[in-house]
Design a protein around this motif. Structure first.
Motif, PDB file in Angstrom:
ATOM      1  N   ILE A  62      84.797  54.304 170.757  1.00 34.84           N
ATOM      2  CA  ILE A  62      85.202  55.434 171.907  1.00 34.84           C
ATOM      3  C   ILE A  62      83.957  55.430 172.962  1.00 34.84           C
ATOM      4  O   ILE A  62      84.006  55.486 174.291  1.00 34.84           O
ATOM      5  N   PRO A  63      82.741  55.484 172.585  1.00 35.49           N
ATOM      6  CA  PRO A  63      81.506  55.771 173.511  1.00 35.49           C
ATOM      7  C   PRO A  63      81.645  54.496 174.428  1.00 35.49           C
ATOM      8  O   PRO A  63      81.246  54.542 175.606  1.00 35.49           O
ATOM      9  N   GLU A  66      84.340  54.580 177.045  1.00 37.97           N
ATOM     10  CA  GLU A  66      83.985  55.550 178.016  1.00 37.97           C
ATOM     11  C   GLU A  66      83.080  55.231 179.007  1.00 37.97           C
ATOM     12  O   GLU A  66      83.055  55.274 180.184  1.00 37.97           O
ATOM     13  N   HIS A  69      84.942  52.346 181.159  1.00 37.91           N
ATOM     14  CA  HIS A  69      85.990  52.859 182.041  1.00 37.91           C
ATOM     15  C   HIS A  69      85.584  53.271 183.260  1.00 37.91           C
ATOM     16  O   HIS A  69      84.659  53.925 183.265  1.00 37.91           O
ATOM     17  N   ASP A  91      93.220  56.991 175.383  1.00 34.38           N
ATOM     18  CA  ASP A  91      92.784  58.437 175.997  1.00 34.38           C
ATOM     19  C   ASP A  91      91.361  58.024 176.528  1.00 34.38           C
ATOM     20  O   ASP A  91      91.026  58.557 177.787  1.00 34.38           O
ATOM     21  N   ALA A  92      90.448  56.975 176.263  1.00 35.20           N
ATOM     22  CA  ALA A  92      89.216  56.779 176.598  1.00 35.20           C
ATOM     23  C   ALA A  92      89.216  55.910 177.727  1.00 35.20           C
ATOM     24  O   ALA A  92      87.984  55.406 178.207  1.00 35.20           O
ATOM     25  N   GLY A  93      90.475  55.168 178.061  1.00 36.19           N
ATOM     26  CA  GLY A  93      90.415  54.260 178.954  1.00 36.19           C
ATOM     27  C   GLY A  93      90.935  53.089 178.579  1.00 36.19           C
ATOM     28  O   GLY A  93      91.059  52.024 179.552  1.00 36.19           O
TER      29      GLY A  93
END
Ligand SMILES: Cn1c(SCC(=O)Nc2ccccc2)nc2c(=O)[nH]c(N)nc21
Length: 261
Positions: A62-63, A66, A69, A91-93
């Motif tokens: 996820i990091p 993010e 993105h 959701d994170a891109g």
């Protein structure tokens, strides 16, 4: 499809790009080199590897998604089999799901349907922990094609649009070298079903064993296999060495577009 490993133990490049800022630099370089997709994976699927927890995978992936993105202009694919990671990643891109388990995990079909992003369905015999112990098939091409078409049926039955699906024979995932060779030679049979085919051969043990090449010496072999896969109709090539692979694919496309012959 440029490979961005964020697995500390990813043995192909030793997890060099674990930090988000190194990942961003690598992704930018691959985009500049011509990558059309950046594949972000947080769980090593090397033979014998055990899976990681959802939380561990999320904390790795996820990091990075993010951070990427909005910074890179090409779509990001998330290499995961876990529904929760699929949902958080989109959701994170992430704009694509790359599932080496072909949406077989509980909840994966529903997640992919809800997220309505393109999905790559890949064949694997067994699990990363067991797949290379004793790969066996009666007819490897027929069995892999049949499996993938069954996954397409399951996906469509779950409400996933066919136009969102890609197929992948899963080179090295429960295959001996002869199996991998037969699958590459037989790729047109998979391509013939009308869905885009993705091929991932880059730096894999097939190259290492046939040529006797260490991990860092597999560029020429990887480009040769990318060239063969492209000539046999693969539309997406998953690769570490993006610049060289893009050169090969562009030349194949140029020649195959020639008139006559
Ligand atoms: C996530 N992922 C992987 S990871 C395995 C890997 O790169 N091993 C490896 C890499 C370098 C050296 C040795 C082995 N392979 C595929 C694939 O072939 N297709 C799709 N769709 N996704 C994939």
């Amino acid at each position: 499809m440029g490979i961005l490993n964020v697995t500390p133990d990813s043995f192909s490049d030793g997890g060099v790009f674990v930090g988000a800022d190194q990942a961003l630099a690598h992704a930018r370089q691959m985009e500049a080199d011509g990558a059309a997709i950046i594949d972000v994976g947080g769980e090593s699927t090397r033979p014998g590897s055990r899976g990681v927890s959802v939380d561990e995978e999320l904390s790795r992936v996820i990091p990075v998604l993010e951070a990427l993105h909005g910074e890179v202009s090409v779509p990001l694919s998330v290499d995961t089999s876990k529904p929760a990671v699929m949902r958080a990643a989109v959701d994170a891109g992430a704009g694509l799901i790359n599932d080496v388990m072909a949406l077989r995990r509980d909840g994966a079909l529903a997640a992919a349907r809800d997220l309505s992003v393109p999905v790559c369905l890949m064949h694997m015999q067994g699990t990363p922990e067991t797949m290379q112990d004793k790969p066996c098939y009666q007819h490897v091409v027929k069995e892999v094609v049949t499996f993938l078409l069954e996954r397409v049926e399951a996906a469509e039955a779950a409400g996933i649009e066919r136009c969102n699906l890609m197929l992948d024979p899963g080179f090295g995932f429960g295959k001996t070298d002869p199996h991998n060779a037969e699958l590459l030679k037989g790729l047109p049979k998979l391509v013939g079903h009308g869905l885009p085919v993705l091929a991932g051969l880059s730096r894999k043990s097939l190259v290492g064993r046939v040529l006797g090449r260490a991990m860092e010496e597999r560029l020429a072999g990887s480009v040769a296999l990318a060239t063969m896969a492209t000539m046999h109709g693969a539309r997406i090539i998953r690769a570490h060495d993006v610049r060289e692979t893009v050169d090969a694919v562009r030349l194949v496309n140029y020649v195959m577009a020639a008139q006559g012959a």
